[in-house]
Design a protein around this motif. Structure first.
Motif, mmCIF file in Angstrom:
data_model
loop_
_atom_site.group_PDB
_atom_site.id
_atom_site.type_symbol
_atom_site.label_atom_id
_atom_site.label_comp_id
_atom_site.label_asym_id
_atom_site.label_seq_id
_atom_site.Cartn_x
_atom_site.Cartn_y
_atom_site.Cartn_z
ATOM 1 N N ASP A 348 0.869 -1.356 -0.190
ATOM 2 C CA ASP A 348 -0.053 -0.031 -0.068
ATOM 3 C C ASP A 348 0.881 1.137 -0.174
ATOM 4 O O ASP A 348 2.064 0.976 0.562
ATOM 5 C CB ASP A 348 -0.786 0.057 1.131
ATOM 6 C CG ASP A 348 -1.950 -1.045 1.061
ATOM 7 O OD1 ASP A 348 -2.168 -1.628 0.254
ATOM 8 O OD2 ASP A 348 -2.667 -1.239 2.131
ATOM 9 N N THR A 349 0.476 2.306 -0.620
ATOM 10 C CA THR A 349 0.941 3.705 -0.657
ATOM 11 C C THR A 349 0.263 4.346 0.367
ATOM 12 O O THR A 349 -1.097 4.996 0.002
ATOM 13 C CB THR A 349 1.313 4.195 -2.095
ATOM 14 O OG1 THR A 349 2.012 3.092 -2.728
ATOM 15 C CG2 THR A 349 1.860 5.673 -2.020
ATOM 16 N N VAL A 350 0.862 5.110 1.359
ATOM 17 C CA VAL A 350 0.401 6.191 2.274
ATOM 18 C C VAL A 350 0.434 7.563 1.778
ATOM 19 O O VAL A 350 1.653 7.943 1.468
ATOM 20 C CB VAL A 350 0.851 6.016 3.602
ATOM 21 C CG1 VAL A 350 0.169 6.973 4.605
ATOM 22 C CG2 VAL A 350 0.757 4.418 4.263
ATOM 23 N N ILE A 351 -0.710 8.141 1.461
ATOM 24 C CA ILE A 351 -0.715 9.599 0.970
ATOM 25 C C ILE A 351 -1.168 10.642 1.596
ATOM 26 O O ILE A 351 -0.670 11.741 1.374
ATOM 27 C CB ILE A 351 -1.578 9.269 -0.409
ATOM 28 C CG1 ILE A 351 -3.011 9.322 -0.102
ATOM 29 C CG2 ILE A 351 -1.193 8.512 -1.380
ATOM 30 C CD1 ILE A 351 -4.022 9.315 -1.381
ATOM 31 N N GLU A 352 -1.710 10.089 2.980
ATOM 32 C CA GLU A 352 -2.344 11.037 3.916
ATOM 33 C C GLU A 352 -2.257 10.666 5.261
ATOM 34 O O GLU A 352 -2.910 9.543 5.485
ATOM 35 C CB GLU A 352 -3.656 11.796 3.224
ATOM 36 C CG GLU A 352 -4.213 13.094 4.244
ATOM 37 C CD GLU A 352 -5.221 13.532 3.547
ATOM 38 O OE1 GLU A 352 -6.217 13.661 4.286
ATOM 39 O OE2 GLU A 352 -5.171 14.015 2.279
ATOM 40 N N VAL A 353 -2.063 11.306 6.356
ATOM 41 C CA VAL A 353 -2.187 11.096 7.790
ATOM 42 C C VAL A 353 -2.865 12.246 8.291
ATOM 43 O O VAL A 353 -2.313 13.359 8.415
ATOM 44 C CB VAL A 353 -0.926 10.702 8.451
ATOM 45 C CG1 VAL A 353 -1.265 10.506 10.007
ATOM 46 C CG2 VAL A 353 -0.593 9.198 7.908
ATOM 47 N N ASN A 354 -4.240 12.175 9.025
ATOM 48 C CA ASN A 354 -4.746 13.091 9.908
ATOM 49 C C ASN A 354 -4.755 14.532 8.902
ATOM 50 O O ASN A 354 -4.640 15.716 9.458
ATOM 51 C CB ASN A 354 -4.127 13.484 10.889
ATOM 52 C CG ASN A 354 -4.106 12.302 12.272
ATOM 53 O OD1 ASN A 354 -5.218 11.687 12.274
ATOM 54 N ND2 ASN A 354 -3.530 12.191 13.089
ATOM 55 N N GLY A 355 -5.042 14.348 7.657
ATOM 56 C CA GLY A 355 -5.473 15.547 6.910
ATOM 57 C C GLY A 355 -4.063 16.156 6.160
ATOM 58 O O GLY A 355 -3.938 17.069 5.605
#
Length: 403
Positions: A348-355
């Motif tokens: 998976d590719t994480v693109i955003e955390v908590n906005g």
């Protein structure tokens, strides 16, 4: 005669031509009669005198009776080494050897200490022989230590670095967790584990006595201490290891005072992690003055990667080796973590955390280092053409994994 070591069907140990029965509590004497009273000092002295008798059977009988006398015979045997014939001295050493590989901890400790003293103070064949005996019983003591400690719940592990998870040294180690059912007394056996380099502790029952036994281990240079009723006074019991430690991880400890003075003595440290630490009621991650005090105590650690402070929230993922560049690709996700339970997977590719847009894997770590165990984060990840919105509850940092 070249000393040899075999175990006969009768359970007797043959060493250099002397037959020595293993020590076991509750055994009957060699003549088969039940033990009624402990031997007197006069009896022990008489048996020692018979060790250099010109009659073989008398020497053998005296040897077995002294073994049956157990701890009461240790002092007189050690004293007798310096008197009488070489035959008597060697037989005294062999009886002490039988105690040193027996199953009674107190007897082993005392007998081993006497053998070491003889080896150090007798500058002749007797001293050399005692030293040789100590070397020869090391494998026996090591194997017994592994057996006893494993049976009490100590886990033996070995580590290898994983791709993308940098900074892990290799080396065999042990876990002392809540699965351990023994006490500080049985941890005496740790000092025989000369191959162990890494000790990891997560136990609610730990005491200062435990640390005192761990401090006797000869080869430890990595240490992780997590949770439990640990304070600075207890940690000071590890002082014999201070100059040996290269890596130190302290997780979720409530310390009543600063560890700076203690860390100052650990001059070989090149990596320290302090996650979820509270000092004098204040969270270390939120206390810049305390952090600076700790940095000043560790002048040998010059990089931010060598000294890490975090609130202690654990995501449980590993990323690409070049974590400073986008995208933030997850290589693997540990099972039994909040990330895995929420649906995050390797690839998976994480693109955003908590906005906040995530620039790379190291940026992801930076965004989470002020989060505590139990905090919730909202994450957006991409898997192929599918976008996933995940609600993740962070856990606690774990002990290093078993590979």
């Amino acid at each position: 005669m070249t000393p040899c070591r075999t175990l006969s069907l009768l359970g007797c140990l043959i060493w250099g031509g002397i037959m020595v029965a293993p020590v076991a509590h509750g055994d009957e004497p060699a003549d088969g009669s039940p033990t009624k009273q402990p031997p007197t000092s006069a009896q022990i002295t008489s048996w020692i005198d018979q060790l250099d008798s010109d009659k073989f059977l008398l020497r053998e009988n005296a040897t077995q009776k002294l073994i049956g006398a157990q701890q009461a015979a240790i002092g007189p045997l050690a004293d007798a080494v310096r008197t009488g014939s070489l035959e008597k001295a060697f037989r005294c050493i062999h009886v002490l050897r039988a105690f040193a590989i027996g199953d009674d901890i107190e007897t082993e400790i005392e007998a081993s200490a006497k053998l070491a003293l003889i080896a150090a103070t007798e500058n002749d064949r007797v001293g050399a022989y005692a030293g040789d005996v100590l070397k020869r019983i090391e494998p026996i003591q090591r194997e017994r230590a592994i057996r006893v400690l494993s049976g009490l719940g100590v886990k033996f592990t070995s580590y290898a670095p994983m791709q993308g998870f940098q900074g892990l040294d290799e080396g065999p180690g042990i876990w002392i967790t809540n699965d351990y059912t023994g006490s500080a007394k049985e941890l005496h056996y740790l000092q025989h584990l000369d191959f162990i380099e890494d000790v990891q502790i997560e136990n609610d029952k730990i005491t200062a006595d435990w640390f005192a036994e761990i401090a006797k281990m000869p080869s430890v240079h990595l240490m992780t201490i997590k949770d439990g009723p640990v304070d600075i006074e207890m940690l000071r019991e590890l002082e014999p290891l201070f100059l040996k430690l290269n890596w130190l991880r302290l997780y979720y400890l409530d310390l009543k005072s600063s560890p700076a003075a203690m860390l100052e003595k650990m001059t070989s440290l090149h990596h320290v992690e302090m996650f979820g630490i509270v000092i004098d009621g204040k969270e270390l991650f939120q206390d810049p003055q305390q952090q600076e005090r700790i940095r000043s105590a560790l002048p040998g650690i010059t990089t931010t990667d060598g000294l890490k402070f975090r609130s202690g929230g654990f995501l449980g993922v590993r990323g690409s080796a070049d974590g400073n560049r986008p995208p933030c690709v997850v290589q693997s996700v540990d099972q039994d973590t909040g990330a895995y339970k929420a649906g995050l997977r390797g690839g998976d590719t994480v693109i955003e955390v908590n906005g906040t847009k995530v620039e790379g894997f190291m940026h992801l770590i930076e965004l989470l280092k002020d989060k505590k165990a139990g905090d919730k984060v909202k994450m957006i990840a991409v898997r192929g053409t599918e976008t996933k919105e995940l609600d993740i509850t962070l856990g606690k940092w774990q002990l290093r994994e078993i590979y």
